[in-house]
Design an enzyme around this catalytic site. Sequence first.
Site, short mmCIF file in Angstrom:
data_model
loop_
_atom_site.label_atom_id
_atom_site.label_comp_id
_atom_site.label_asym_id
_atom_site.label_seq_id
_atom_site.Cartn_x
_atom_site.Cartn_y
_atom_site.Cartn_z
N ARG A 179 0.82 -1.22 0.00
CA ARG A 179 0.00 0.00 0.00
C ARG A 179 0.85 1.27 0.00
O ARG A 179 0.52 2.27 0.63
CB ARG A 179 -0.99 0.01 1.18
CG ARG A 179 -1.91 -1.20 1.25
CD ARG A 179 -2.81 -1.34 0.02
NE ARG A 179 -3.58 -2.56 0.08
CZ ARG A 179 -3.24 -3.69 -0.55
NH1 ARG A 179 -2.16 -3.76 -1.30
NH2 ARG A 179 -4.01 -4.75 -0.47
N SER A 229 -11.42 -2.46 2.48
CA SER A 229 -10.71 -2.71 3.75
C SER A 229 -10.39 -1.37 4.39
O SER A 229 -9.71 -0.54 3.80
CB SER A 229 -9.39 -3.46 3.48
OG SER A 229 -9.67 -4.74 2.98
N GLU A 299 -6.33 2.29 6.06
CA GLU A 299 -6.01 2.12 4.62
C GLU A 299 -6.76 3.17 3.83
O GLU A 299 -6.38 3.54 2.73
CB GLU A 299 -6.38 0.71 4.17
CG GLU A 299 -5.93 0.41 2.75
CD GLU A 299 -6.01 -1.07 2.39
OE1 GLU A 299 -6.55 -1.36 1.31
OE2 GLU A 299 -5.54 -1.91 3.17
#
Length: 305
Positions: A179, A229, A299
């Site tokens: 990420r 998520s 996230e």
Amino acid sequence: MDKNRQQFEQELEKLLPQDQIRKEEPMSRHTTFRVGGAAEYFVTPSIEQVPDVVALCRRFEQPLTVIGNGSNLLVSDAGLRGVVLEFGKAASGIRLLDGEDLAVKAGTLLSETAAFAAKNGLSGMEFAAGIPGSVGGAVVMNAGAYGGEMKDILSGVRVLTKKGEIKVRPADELDLSYRHSRMMDEEELVLEARLNLTQGSEAVIRAKMEELRKKRIEKQPLEYPSAGSTFKRPEGYFAGKLIEDAGLRGFRIGDAQVSEKHCGFVINRGAASAAQIMELMQHVQERVKEFSGVDLEPEVRLLGF
């Protein structure tokens, strides 16, 4: 309206046609959470128009927020001042370069890219077929699912640097990790991605995509607005399991709720505010830290808080 703002508007209207500029545009229309206050200016340029719009914002010192499909954002109820630049339909397009390479504009949806790849018998995009984001955003955050990540298929990008230069960077210079990418650190905008796929059977590719689609439906709360998520996966753990172990399955604040189907998702049951979602996320972080000692990192990209 002050003179500076009036002049900025006039210059913006010279750059973009009227249908590509909206004022006080509700961000709830542009995020998959379906929440968020108004953007002062909301613009939807083509890839070719992006550098001029960015330069104009810098010249007039207008705050600039760049978004893709809004599938990884939580925008505050107060909204966003300055300009929100969306890499959307006007900034999308796919070219088949040779047998196995695609050039994909940043605003193109991952689902559209995966479908194009499948149609051309190209394998490698299957993991991304159900991710609701755009290619530019997916590259910047090195999005992934079901064991695949953008870095597995990315061979290079064309970016707009902070200095306003357009550069081509090979994938091995992008510092792609979980990420994360160099573009995040250096605030570079991805204009186009070069994807390197492999020859395959269209039937096999589509079967794999269908298998992953069924898994998503079975395990994820797709019937409610969310940003996927909500928290990054902490090393050695799964965020959903930590949240469940902390006794938070189904916990809610107003219409913001930890999904009962998958604890890694915070969902909007219908009328949640951004403030309620944010409060819920903070509560989850505190409880998980108390229960397991692990720090959960969002996230989801938080804008305007």
